[in-house]
Scaffold this motif. Sequence first.
Motif, PDB file in Angstrom:
ATOM      1  N   VAL A   1       8.927  -3.448  13.790  1.00  0.00           N
ATOM      2  CA  VAL A   1       8.282  -4.174  12.694  1.00  0.00           C
ATOM      3  C   VAL A   1       7.162  -3.345  12.079  1.00  0.00           C
ATOM      4  N   ILE A   2       6.368  -2.718  12.927  1.00  0.00           N
ATOM      5  CA  ILE A   2       5.246  -1.912  12.424  1.00  0.00           C
ATOM      6  C   ILE A   2       5.762  -0.705  11.658  1.00  0.00           C
ATOM      7  N   ASP A   3       6.766  -0.020  12.195  1.00  0.00           N
ATOM      8  CA  ASP A   3       7.302   1.160  11.510  1.00  0.00           C
ATOM      9  C   ASP A   3       7.850   0.801  10.128  1.00  0.00           C
ATOM     10  N   ARG A   4       8.559  -0.338  10.057  1.00  0.00           N
ATOM     11  CA  ARG A   4       9.077  -0.762   8.760  1.00  0.00           C
ATOM     12  C   ARG A   4       7.936  -1.109   7.817  1.00  0.00           C
ATOM     13  N   GLY A   5       6.916  -1.771   8.355  1.00  0.00           N
ATOM     14  CA  GLY A   5       5.767  -2.122   7.531  1.00  0.00           C
ATOM     15  C   GLY A   5       5.054  -0.902   6.998  1.00  0.00           C
ATOM     16  N   LEU A   6       4.903   0.117   7.839  1.00  0.00           N
ATOM     17  CA  LEU A   6       4.257   1.358   7.385  1.00  0.00           C
ATOM     18  C   LEU A   6       5.095   2.025   6.301  1.00  0.00           C
TER      19      LEU A   6
ATOM     20  N   HIS B   1      -4.487  -0.553   8.662  1.00  0.00           N
ATOM     21  CA  HIS B   1      -3.809  -1.345   7.640  1.00  0.00           C
ATOM     22  C   HIS B   1      -4.112  -2.826   7.834  1.00  0.00           C
ATOM     23  N   GLY B   2      -5.277  -3.108   8.421  1.00  0.00           N
ATOM     24  CA  GLY B   2      -5.608  -4.475   8.774  1.00  0.00           C
ATOM     25  C   GLY B   2      -6.740  -5.055   7.955  1.00  0.00           C
TER      26      GLY B   2
ATOM     27  N   HIS C   1       7.114   0.490   4.130  1.00  0.00           N
ATOM     28  CA  HIS C   1       6.937  -0.277   2.900  1.00  0.00           C
ATOM     29  C   HIS C   1       5.568  -0.010   2.280  1.00  0.00           C
ATOM     30  N   ALA C   2       4.554   0.123   3.137  1.00  0.00           N
ATOM     31  CA  ALA C   2       3.201   0.374   2.632  1.00  0.00           C
ATOM     32  C   ALA C   2       3.141   1.690   1.870  1.00  0.00           C
ATOM     33  N   GLU C   3       3.846   2.701   2.397  1.00  0.00           N
ATOM     34  CA  GLU C   3       3.881   3.989   1.698  1.00  0.00           C
ATOM     35  C   GLU C   3       4.640   3.888   0.391  1.00  0.00           C
ATOM     36  N   ALA C   4       5.702   3.087   0.384  1.00  0.00           N
ATOM     37  CA  ALA C   4       6.581   3.017  -0.787  1.00  0.00           C
ATOM     38  C   ALA C   4       5.965   2.224  -1.937  1.00  0.00           C
ATOM     39  N   ASP C   5       5.368   1.066  -1.625  1.00  0.00           N
ATOM     40  CA  ASP C   5       4.892   0.221  -2.727  1.00  0.00           C
ATOM     41  C   ASP C   5       3.385   0.026  -2.763  1.00  0.00           C
ATOM     42  N   GLY C   6       2.670   0.730  -1.885  1.00  0.00           N
ATOM     43  CA  GLY C   6       1.211   0.659  -1.917  1.00  0.00           C
ATOM     44  C   GLY C   6       0.627  -0.607  -1.319  1.00  0.00           C
ATOM     45  N   THR C   7       1.446  -1.428  -0.676  1.00  0.00           N
ATOM     46  CA  THR C   7       0.933  -2.624  -0.010  1.00  0.00           C
ATOM     47  C   THR C   7       0.343  -2.210   1.319  1.00  0.00           C
ATOM     48  N   ASP C   8      -0.976  -2.291   1.414  1.00  0.00           N
ATOM     49  CA  ASP C   8      -1.642  -1.690   2.562  1.00  0.00           C
ATOM     50  C   ASP C   8      -1.903  -2.669   3.694  1.00  0.00           C
TER      51      ASP C   8
ATOM     52  N   LEU D   1      -1.045  -4.985   6.599  1.00  0.00           N
ATOM     53  CA  LEU D   1       0.055  -5.285   7.507  1.00  0.00           C
ATOM     54  C   LEU D   1      -0.323  -6.341   8.536  1.00  0.00           C
ATOM     55  N   ALA D   2      -1.618  -6.570   8.743  1.00  0.00           N
ATOM     56  CA  ALA D   2      -2.024  -7.510   9.788  1.00  0.00           C
ATOM     57  C   ALA D   2      -3.420  -8.039   9.513  1.00  0.00           C
ATOM     58  N   VAL D   3      -3.664  -9.235  10.017  1.00  0.00           N
ATOM     59  CA  VAL D   3      -5.014  -9.792  10.066  1.00  0.00           C
ATOM     60  C   VAL D   3      -5.499  -9.649  11.499  1.00  0.00           C
ATOM     61  N   LEU D   4      -6.719  -9.167  11.674  1.00  0.00           N
ATOM     62  CA  LEU D   4      -7.282  -8.966  13.004  1.00  0.00           C
ATOM     63  C   LEU D   4      -8.340 -10.024  13.293  1.00  0.00           C
ATOM     64  N   THR D   5      -8.416 -10.448  14.546  1.00  0.00           N
ATOM     65  CA  THR D   5      -9.516 -11.302  14.982  1.00  0.00           C
ATOM     66  C   THR D   5     -10.666 -10.408  15.452  1.00  0.00           C
ATOM     67  N   ALA D   6     -11.859 -11.002  15.573  1.00  0.00           N
ATOM     68  CA  ALA D   6     -12.999 -10.234  16.084  1.00  0.00           C
ATOM     69  C   ALA D   6     -12.717  -9.742  17.495  1.00  0.00           C
ATOM     70  N   GLY D   7     -12.048 -10.580  18.304  1.00  0.00           N
ATOM     71  CA  GLY D   7     -11.713 -10.168  19.664  1.00  0.00           C
ATOM     72  C   GLY D   7     -10.796  -8.966  19.702  1.00  0.00           C
ATOM     73  N   ALA D   8      -9.883  -8.869  18.731  1.00  0.00           N
ATOM     74  CA  ALA D   8      -8.989  -7.713  18.669  1.00  0.00           C
ATOM     75  C   ALA D   8      -9.771  -6.442  18.364  1.00  0.00           C
TER      76      ALA D   8
END
Length: 359
Positions: free
Chosen positions: A108-113, A154-155, A115-122, A124-131
């Motif tokens: 999932v991450i590799d595909r997301g990366l 990319h978060g 797509h991010a390179e292809a269409d500029g959508t940066d 990929l994830a929302v992070l919590t403070a704990g993360a």
Amino acid sequence: MDTSFEADVVAVSVATAVIGQRGRLIVPIALQRAAGITEGTRVVLRATADGTITVEPTWTVVLRLRSTVGSLLPPQGPVSVRWGGRPGLRDGVRPTDPLLPASAVRSVIDRGLGHAEADGTDTLAVLTAGAVLGWLAAAEGCGPGSPADALLPHGVLPEQAVGELVTALVRAGLLDQVDDVLTDLRLLGLSLSAPGDGHPDLAHDTATALRLVADATQRGAALEFTDALCTAIALRLGVLLLAADPAPAVPDVEESPTSASADLPTHPAEDELLAAVAAYGTMRLSDAAEKVLTRLRIVRIRHDQGDQVDSLLADVRADARTLAGRRLRIDDGEAGTRLSNALRTYAAVEELVTGTTSA
């Protein structure tokens, strides 16, 4: 007894270069090799008012954050990738559930990366403070090449989670470093605000978060509202969630089976450390001092049993050096003086552990 720290020897390579058209700068090959950078390496540029410009690979920013900030944080829980708002959520699977198996996470991450390179959508994830805290402390799930390492650049860390992160840093005694930590996280690619349409999206996210908290309560699970809000934002954006499990409980030094020993004699430096811990009270720095004290006792016991303790002793020395440096940032009077006196030199720690004095 020598009361000075051993100086770290760092090799320095120097060269000159000329700024070209449009500010273009070509870094000489010798400097690239010395710094471990090649074509395509992402670097951080910093300029100060006195004209100083530094070029720093992002991996050195990561190492610095983890050594100067992460080492001072209390133990953090494991960090894992959760479903969040990723399409394909099946019935019975909640957005806070881990995305399994590990091979699926990487795919999932590799595909997301890609797509991010292809269409500029940066994003990929929302992070919590704990993360983020877990990533800083290199907790389980945050090692080199881990999904957390891949997703952080990319978060998004929502504003409410930023406040929780800052609070945790201040409680760890890192008030003076907060701005620098947030700046470094931004430079690594982490966005400190979630995209959205102001109050309407905030109201929608809040309502979703409340439903998530209510659902967790019904199941007998604990879900903090800020983490639920991060989950709601991941749902709205249709991206993954990077979250942490609860932090492990830290046993009291007196109750630790590996450190408790009625027959183990105390040492003047250890008495100083105990007094410093008591004087710090409930501050997070007290937790860090207790951790060092526990490790010192463990090494002493191992040494008395005839075990080789060189590597363990090196780790304790590093902790002692870090704590001694930390003390200088806090105006805490007698408590800080006691801690500094107890930990300020490698030689004092070695004497505490082995009963011998270094030259």
